[in-house]
Write an enzyme that holds these catalytic residues in place. Structure first.
Site, PDB file in Angstrom:
ATOM      1  N   LYS A 113       0.836  -1.212   0.000  1.00  0.00           N
ATOM      2  CA  LYS A 113       0.000   0.000   0.000  1.00  0.00           C
ATOM      3  C   LYS A 113       0.873   1.265   0.000  1.00  0.00           C
ATOM      4  CE  LYS A 113      -3.271   2.911   0.448  1.00  0.00           C
ATOM      5  NZ  LYS A 113      -4.157   3.273  -0.636  1.00  0.00           N
TER       6      LYS A 113
ATOM      7  N   GLY B  87       0.409  19.778 -11.737  1.00  0.00           N
ATOM      8  CA  GLY B  87      -0.722  20.451 -11.098  1.00  0.00           C
ATOM      9  C   GLY B  87      -0.272  21.273  -9.910  1.00  0.00           C
TER      10      GLY B  87
ATOM     11  N   GLY C 212      -2.593  16.429  -2.761  1.00  0.00           N
ATOM     12  CA  GLY C 212      -3.147  16.612  -1.412  1.00  0.00           C
ATOM     13  C   GLY C 212      -3.953  15.380  -1.065  1.00  0.00           C
TER      14      GLY C 212
ATOM     15  N   CYS D 243      -4.407  10.757   1.740  1.00  0.00           N
ATOM     16  CA  CYS D 243      -3.501   9.599   1.643  1.00  0.00           C
ATOM     17  C   CYS D 243      -2.066   9.939   1.265  1.00  0.00           C
ATOM     18  CB  CYS D 243      -4.080   8.589   0.663  1.00  0.00           C
ATOM     19  SG  CYS D 243      -5.586   7.847   1.281  1.00  0.00           S
TER      20      CYS D 243
ATOM     21  N   ARG E 149      -8.803  17.611   2.854  1.00  0.00           N
ATOM     22  CA  ARG E 149      -7.620  17.347   3.665  1.00  0.00           C
ATOM     23  C   ARG E 149      -6.367  17.578   2.821  1.00  0.00           C
ATOM     24  NH1 ARG E 149      -9.536  11.675   6.403  1.00  0.00           N
ATOM     25  NH2 ARG E 149     -10.660  11.499   4.448  1.00  0.00           N
TER      26      ARG E 149
HETATM   27  N1  LIG Z   1      -9.794   8.155   1.979  1.00  0.00           N
HETATM   28  C1  LIG Z   1      -9.169   7.439   1.067  1.00  0.00           C
HETATM   29  O1  LIG Z   1      -9.206   7.736  -0.132  1.00  0.00           O
HETATM   30  C2  LIG Z   1      -8.393   6.207   1.467  1.00  0.00           C
HETATM   31  C3  LIG Z   1      -7.996   5.301   0.474  1.00  0.00           C
HETATM   32  C4  LIG Z   1      -7.275   4.167   0.864  1.00  0.00           C
HETATM   33  C5  LIG Z   1      -6.939   3.966   2.192  1.00  0.00           C
HETATM   34  N2  LIG Z   1      -7.327   4.888   3.127  1.00  0.00           N
HETATM   35  C6  LIG Z   1      -6.977   4.629   4.529  1.00  0.00           C
HETATM   36  O2  LIG Z   1      -8.144   4.135   5.192  1.00  0.00           O
HETATM   37  C7  LIG Z   1      -8.186   4.618   6.539  1.00  0.00           C
HETATM   38  C8  LIG Z   1      -9.488   5.380   6.785  1.00  0.00           C
HETATM   39  O3  LIG Z   1      -9.483   6.526   5.937  1.00  0.00           O
HETATM   40  P1  LIG Z   1     -10.788   7.421   5.746  1.00  0.00           P
HETATM   41  O4  LIG Z   1     -10.451   8.452   4.735  1.00  0.00           O
HETATM   42  O5  LIG Z   1     -11.971   6.530   5.555  1.00  0.00           O
HETATM   43  O6  LIG Z   1     -10.868   8.090   7.208  1.00  0.00           O
HETATM   44  P2  LIG Z   1     -12.029   9.017   7.817  1.00  0.00           P
HETATM   45  O7  LIG Z   1     -11.343   9.955   8.701  1.00  0.00           O
HETATM   46  O8  LIG Z   1     -12.916   9.500   6.717  1.00  0.00           O
HETATM   47  O9  LIG Z   1     -12.900   8.005   8.690  1.00  0.00           O
HETATM   48  C9  LIG Z   1     -12.439   7.340   9.836  1.00  0.00           C
HETATM   49  C10 LIG Z   1     -13.626   7.043  10.729  1.00  0.00           C
HETATM   50  O10 LIG Z   1     -13.197   6.214  11.807  1.00  0.00           O
HETATM   51  C11 LIG Z   1     -13.949   6.581  12.964  1.00  0.00           C
HETATM   52  N3  LIG Z   1     -13.269   6.076  14.169  1.00  0.00           N
HETATM   53  C12 LIG Z   1     -12.113   6.527  14.735  1.00  0.00           C
HETATM   54  N4  LIG Z   1     -11.818   5.765  15.822  1.00  0.00           N
HETATM   55  C13 LIG Z   1     -12.784   4.820  15.924  1.00  0.00           C
HETATM   56  C14 LIG Z   1     -13.015   3.725  16.813  1.00  0.00           C
HETATM   57  N5  LIG Z   1     -12.165   3.446  17.802  1.00  0.00           N
HETATM   58  N6  LIG Z   1     -14.123   2.965  16.634  1.00  0.00           N
HETATM   59  C15 LIG Z   1     -14.978   3.246  15.632  1.00  0.00           C
HETATM   60  N7  LIG Z   1     -14.815   4.246  14.750  1.00  0.00           N
HETATM   61  C16 LIG Z   1     -13.716   5.022  14.879  1.00  0.00           C
HETATM   62  C17 LIG Z   1     -14.031   8.097  12.879  1.00  0.00           C
HETATM   63  O11 LIG Z   1     -15.087   8.591  13.673  1.00  0.00           O
HETATM   64  C18 LIG Z   1     -14.265   8.272  11.366  1.00  0.00           C
HETATM   65  O12 LIG Z   1     -15.649   8.309  11.064  1.00  0.00           O
HETATM   66  C19 LIG Z   1      -6.919   5.457   6.714  1.00  0.00           C
HETATM   67  O13 LIG Z   1      -5.904   4.643   7.246  1.00  0.00           O
HETATM   68  C20 LIG Z   1      -6.558   5.854   5.299  1.00  0.00           C
HETATM   69  O14 LIG Z   1      -5.188   6.085   5.129  1.00  0.00           O
HETATM   70  C21 LIG Z   1      -8.051   5.983   2.799  1.00  0.00           C
END
Ligand SMILES: NC(=O)c1ccc[n+]([C@@H]2O[C@H](COP(=O)([O-])OP(=O)(O)OC[C@H]3O[C@@H](n4cnc5c(N)ncnc54)[C@H](O)[C@@H]3O)[C@@H](O)[C@H]2O)c1
Length: 435
Positions: free
Chosen positions: A205, A254, A258, A261, A329
């Site tokens: 990843k 660009g 941002g 990730c 973000r």
């Molecule tokens: N956003 C993306 O495009 C993307 C893509 C691939 C991987 N990721 C990875 O996936 C993970 C999540 O990313 P995201 O963008 O969905 O995050 P996000 O911040 O949108 O969501 C995270 C959620 O987890 C909840 N949370 C935190 N602690 C908790 C707990 N103890 N119990 C239950 N819920 C809890 C928060 O309230 C929040 O709603 C990260 O590690 C990120 O790097 C994100």
């Protein structure tokens, strides 16, 4: 299969909805009570194309549920996904607080064997920490696997439903079988499910995001070089992208990358490399170039006014870090808007979806325009940050009439410099030649 997904953000919601769509019985759990209440009423707290109908359908058909009772969701599940946030700590490392909180909750509510899968992006060795946190709370056997997520915000449903590949780090033959069954509906066209050891899955990843970020910073430097030597980066991009060894994707210069990730994952990998005595010098440069690039639009706008921005009005089109999302973000719009405000400029912004998000960043310090032309009204310059479709083919005559000075700083190279010049605009793209 009975599944619990812990964390209902961009990743958890998409994973939960798509797994329910393929017939599983899914409970999405989150500690954010407001979010869960909204989701129960099919009110989706993020903008992601196609997500709302998926959640609505699966909720009404009883395959998808939302709860704040994380422990309850875990107790009845066979498979538990951890999809909570892993924000950067002060030193750049991934903060595992939420992941380990989730692991402890899993341990406390495990009375039957489970497969726990980290979907959050986590450094190598995290699966072992998750296992230890669970085992501190229960003696029931738990398998801990890694299934990094590769979805792109804005195309997340498509990416989840039809992934290029699914990567799964497994610790046992049984988990391999169960997860193979779970992901089979998403790879019917023959794309692979790549089973590997857990450390390799965790590295995959970070390596993927680091490679993509590297391509972006590389092209941003090529674009800067093009400007110096009078070349056009569009031609150069096509020239190198047609080489199959290089390919066309991720070669667009660009305003800097941002999002939630790339910035944090590059930082986390740099940090891990330092800790292990294997420093990622190359990624340090990638990050440095990106930090500089995120201030490029500001520099270009200010240069056009000899750095005298006090009393100037600047329109900004696009606030989200990329199109088709409301996620801001680490968006390059933030240093641009903040830089303009701190120099005494007035800022008028437009974004089709990110205005609510933007209010948390800028409050009432900017004017939120209802449409792109209203943002440009009375502006001395227009800066384009996000490549939303609605900005691709504007009514240039209307735009010119609205603006005080027809100056466009185009961070996405949406327009043809020659055409804009012939229409009477002063146009600055990224790495483009105007002659
Ligand atoms: N956003 C993306 O495009 C993307 C893509 C691939 C991987 N990721 C990875 O996936 C993970 C999540 O990313 P995201 O963008 O969905 O995050 P996000 O911040 O949108 O969501 C995270 C959620 O987890 C909840 N949370 C935190 N602690 C908790 C707990 N103890 N119990 C239950 N819920 C809890 C928060 O309230 C929040 O709603 C990260 O590690 C990120 O790097 C994100």
């Amino acid at each position: 299969m009975r599944i619990a997904v812990i964390g209902s953000g961009y990743v958890g919601l998409v994973a939960g909805a798509c797994l329910a769509e393929t017939g599983n019985d899914v409970t999405c759990a989150d500690v954010d009570a407001k979010k869960i209440e909204r989701l129960k009423h099919n009110d989706i707290p993020i903008y992601e194309p196609g997500l709302e109908p998926l959640i609505r359908r699966n909720q009404s058909e009883g395959r998808l549920q939302f709860t704040t009772d994380v422990g309850g969701a875990v107790a009845s599940a066979r498979v538990v996904f951890i999809a909570v946030g892993t924000p950067p700590d002060e030193d750049g490392s991934a903060d595992l607080k939420h992941v380990l909180d989730a692991a402890r909750t899993i341990g406390k509510h495990t009375t039957s064997p489970k497969i726990v899968i980290t979907k959050s992006t986590v450094p190598v060795g995290t699966a072992a920490k998750v296992r230890a946190a669970i085992e501190a709370e229960t003696s029931v056997p738990v398998s801990v696997c890694s299934n990094p997520e590769f979805l792109k915000e804005g195309a997340a449903i498509e990416d989840f439903m039809k992934p290029d590949r699914v990567v799964v780090g497994v610790d046992s033959e049984e988990s391999r079988e169960v997860l193979g069954e779970l992901f089979a509906p998403f790879v019917r066209t023959g794309n692979p499910i790549l089973f590997m050891d857990i450390a390799s899955a965790e590295v995959t990843k970070y390596a993927a995001n680091a490679m993509l970020a590297t391509r972006i910073s590389f092209m941003n430097q090529i674009a800067e070089f093009c400007e110096r030597v009078g070349a056009d980066v569009r031609d150069v991009r096509q020239g190198i992208g047609s080489d199959r060894r290089i390919g066309q994707a991720f070669l667009f210069p660009g305003p800097g990358y941002g999002g939630s990730c790339f910035p944090k994952d590059v930082k986390a990998l740099i940090h891990s490399g330092q800790e292990l005595g294997a420093p990622f010098e190359m990624l340090e440069a990638v990050e440095m170039v990106n930090e500089r690039q995120k201030r490029l639009l500001l520099r270009k706008v200010c240069r056009a006014f000899d750095d005298k921005m006090k009393g100037r009005t600047v329109a900004v089109w696009g606030l989200a870090f990329k199109a088709e999302t409301d996620d801001m973000r680490e968006s390059p719009s933030i240093p641009l808007v903040e830089g303009l405000l701190s120099r005494g400029a007035e800022v008028r912004v437009h974004d089709p979806k990110a205005v609510e998000t933007a209010q948390a960043f800028f409050g009432d310090r900017v004017f939120y325009a209802p449409d792109p032309y209203a943002a440009a009204q009375g502006a001395d310059a227009l800066a384009i940050v996000t490549e939303w479709l609605v900005y691709r083919n504007p009514d240039f005559e209307r735009l010119k009439v609205a603006m005080v000075r027809p100056l466009i700083v185009d961070g996405r190279n949406l327009y043809d410099p020659q055409r804009l010049k012939s229409l009477g605009f002063e146009y600055h793209g990224i790495g483009r030649r105007v002659s």
